[in-house]
Design a protein around this motif. Structure first.
Motif, PDB file in Angstrom:
ATOM      1  N   GLU A  50      -2.492   8.764  36.895  1.00 22.95           N
ATOM      2  CA  GLU A  50      -3.013   7.778  35.994  1.00 22.95           C
ATOM      3  C   GLU A  50      -2.504   6.271  36.562  1.00 22.95           C
ATOM      4  O   GLU A  50      -3.515   5.450  36.504  1.00 22.95           O
ATOM      5  N   GLY A  54      -4.925   2.602  38.555  1.00 26.84           N
ATOM      6  CA  GLY A  54      -4.952   1.235  37.939  1.00 26.84           C
ATOM      7  C   GLY A  54      -4.032   0.196  38.725  1.00 26.84           C
ATOM      8  O   GLY A  54      -3.806   0.669  39.635  1.00 26.84           O
ATOM      9  N   THR A  56      -0.705  -2.071  38.086  1.00 26.70           N
ATOM     10  CA  THR A  56       0.670  -1.588  37.642  1.00 26.70           C
ATOM     11  C   THR A  56       1.765  -2.832  37.809  1.00 26.70           C
ATOM     12  O   THR A  56       1.778  -3.419  38.695  1.00 26.70           O
ATOM     13  N   THR A  70       0.826   0.344  33.323  1.00 25.86           N
ATOM     14  CA  THR A  70      -0.187   0.320  33.856  1.00 25.86           C
ATOM     15  C   THR A  70      -1.589  -0.063  33.218  1.00 25.86           C
ATOM     16  O   THR A  70      -1.473   0.078  31.896  1.00 25.86           O
ATOM     17  N   VAL A  71      -2.371  -0.856  33.676  1.00 29.49           N
ATOM     18  CA  VAL A  71      -3.749  -1.310  33.068  1.00 29.49           C
ATOM     19  C   VAL A  71      -4.862  -0.780  33.746  1.00 29.49           C
ATOM     20  O   VAL A  71      -4.802  -0.815  34.868  1.00 29.49           O
ATOM     21  N   ASP A  72      -5.770  -0.986  32.924  1.00 31.13           N
ATOM     22  CA  ASP A  72      -7.387  -0.722  33.634  1.00 31.13           C
ATOM     23  C   ASP A  72      -7.495   0.482  34.632  1.00 31.13           C
ATOM     24  O   ASP A  72      -8.092   0.316  35.493  1.00 31.13           O
ATOM     25  N   PRO A  73      -6.913   1.507  34.238  1.00 30.36           N
ATOM     26  CA  PRO A  73      -6.917   2.863  35.401  1.00 30.36           C
ATOM     27  C   PRO A  73      -8.590   3.118  35.207  1.00 30.36           C
ATOM     28  O   PRO A  73      -9.282   3.111  34.224  1.00 30.36           O
ATOM     29  N   LYS A  74      -9.159   3.449  36.509  1.00 30.95           N
ATOM     30  CA  LYS A  74     -10.250   3.966  36.592  1.00 30.95           C
ATOM     31  C   LYS A  74     -10.543   5.395  36.600  1.00 30.95           C
ATOM     32  O   LYS A  74      -9.849   6.260  37.178  1.00 30.95           O
ATOM     33  N   GLY A  91     -10.204  -3.143  27.674  1.00 30.38           N
ATOM     34  CA  GLY A  91      -9.368  -2.614  28.672  1.00 30.38           C
ATOM     35  C   GLY A  91      -8.556  -1.565  28.251  1.00 30.38           C
ATOM     36  O   GLY A  91      -7.787  -1.600  26.997  1.00 30.38           O
TER      37      GLY A  91
END
Length: 367
Positions: A50, A54, A56, A70-74, A91
């Motif tokens: 994960e 994104g 991190t 972590t942010v904004d994982p695709k 987000g």
């Protein structure tokens, strides 16, 4: 806890959180391989993929990772990401973790603040903190970030009806037994459709019989049967159980392309720490050590023969390329000085049982 909560945070400007003494926080970006391996070592084995998806924020002390957000994982397909997570101005925050020795410091709040600011800088109006399963964490996010509960889920309903799994094994079956035990305890919402073996001497057979699970033995006599004929027979045997997915636990026969195509939901347990990038032939560990990615039937033996300082285990999806499918869960394990294969395998089996459950639950939640 029987419920999961999706929390929402409005991304207004907030005062910058101070960085604790001795902590370095490089610019956010894709997590490096060492950090991803550390995440697996500390947090159960399912978060690194994960984080890999994104951006991190990593905190380091003395060069070693001690926290991350972590942010904004695709590309994630978890059931709890089917609602608010799909709205354009939202987000995703997480995964997020802090080393045990740092949890009484302000490091967690600093990482949380940095990550939320990063989402705001990326154009989002609010953050979704998904699948929080601990009331204490709900209160933490409420107090530290002004979060509020936006969606609530029953864990059992997220996995819907029990999925039928066919297990394939070639040997002792200790990991098969662990799955059987977890199903019987109610920890894994599965129906074990059957056990398929390719060795009539496999002790896994006795484990299945004791549990009342049907067994199909499909052995290959190389002197009297071609590889193609055997593969067709194996495929027919697997189809007979009509499984939702197939789980390979110590299966020692390379499956045909036709088998892989017939069962796209095909998951394997491999006794090595594999890289998240299936094209890589090297893997990096939590201390920065780098070794070959040990694929193939004798991964632990090969690791010891090369004096590798680490081994591990990985649950991954199966593709036509051996041991190169997308990772569901993985965990590294440090080799003890002068450790022999038998003793090391005992410890490898211990982490295998941990990540098999994590990998299966991830597969179920992604449905």
């Amino acid at each position: 806890m029987a419920r999961l909560y999706n929390l929402v945070v409005d991304l207004a400007d907030r005062p910058a959180a101070p960085v604790p003494a001795g902590i370095e926080v490089p610019s956010a970006g894709p997590a490096d391989e060492r950090t991803l391996a550390w995440i697996d070592e500390c947090f159960g084995g399912a978060w690194s993929s994960e984080a890999h998806a994104g951006i991190t924020v990593v905190a380091r002390r003395g060069g070693a990772p001690v926290g991350f957000a972590t942010v904004d994982p695709k590309g994630l397909t978890y059931a709890w990401l089917a609602g608010i997570a799909r709205e354009r101005n939202t987000g995703i925050f997480g995964p997020f973790g802090v080393a045990p020795e740092e949890r009484k410091t302000e490091l967690g709040r600093m990482l949380l603040s940095r990550a939320l600011d990063l989402l705001r800088e990326r154009g989002y109006a609010r953050a979704l903190i998904p699948a929080v399963g601990d009331e204490r964490l709900v209160r933490y996010y409420e107090e530290a970030a002004g979060a509020r509960v936006a969606e609530e889920f029953d864990r059992a309903k997220l996995t819907r009806a029990k999925r039928r799994v066919l297990v394939m094994a070639s040997g002792d079956g200790s990991n098969f037994q662990a799955v059987v035990d977890a199903v019987q305890r109610g920890d894994l919402p599965l129906e074990i459709a059957g056990l398929l073996v390719n060795d009539e001497r496999a002790f896994a057979i006795q484990r299945a019989k004791t549990a009342g699970i049907a067994v199909r033995s499909v052995a290959w006599n190389r002197l009297t049967e071609t590889r193609g004929a055997y593969d067709e027979r194996l495929l027919r045997a697997a189809r007979a159980d009509s499984p939702d997915f197939v789980l390979l636990l110590g299966w020692m026969h390379l499956l045909s392309d036709a088998f892989v195509a017939t069962f796209p939901e095909l998951v394997n347990l491999h006794p090595a720490f594999l890289p998240l990038d299936p094209q890589r032939d090297e893997v990096i560990f939590p201390d920065g050590a780098q070794t070959t990615a040990f694929r193939g039937a004798y991964a632990v033996r090969d690791a010891l023969a090369s004096s590798a300082p680490w081994v591990g285990a990985t649950v991954h999806r199966v593709t036509n390329s051996t041991d190169r499918g997308p990772v569901l869960a993985r965990k590294p394990l440090r080799v003890e000085p002068a450790e022999e294969e038998a003793a090391l395998m005992v410890r490898v089996h211990t982490i295998e049982r941990e990540i098999v459950r994590a990998g299966i639950m991830r597969w179920l939640y992604e449905r």
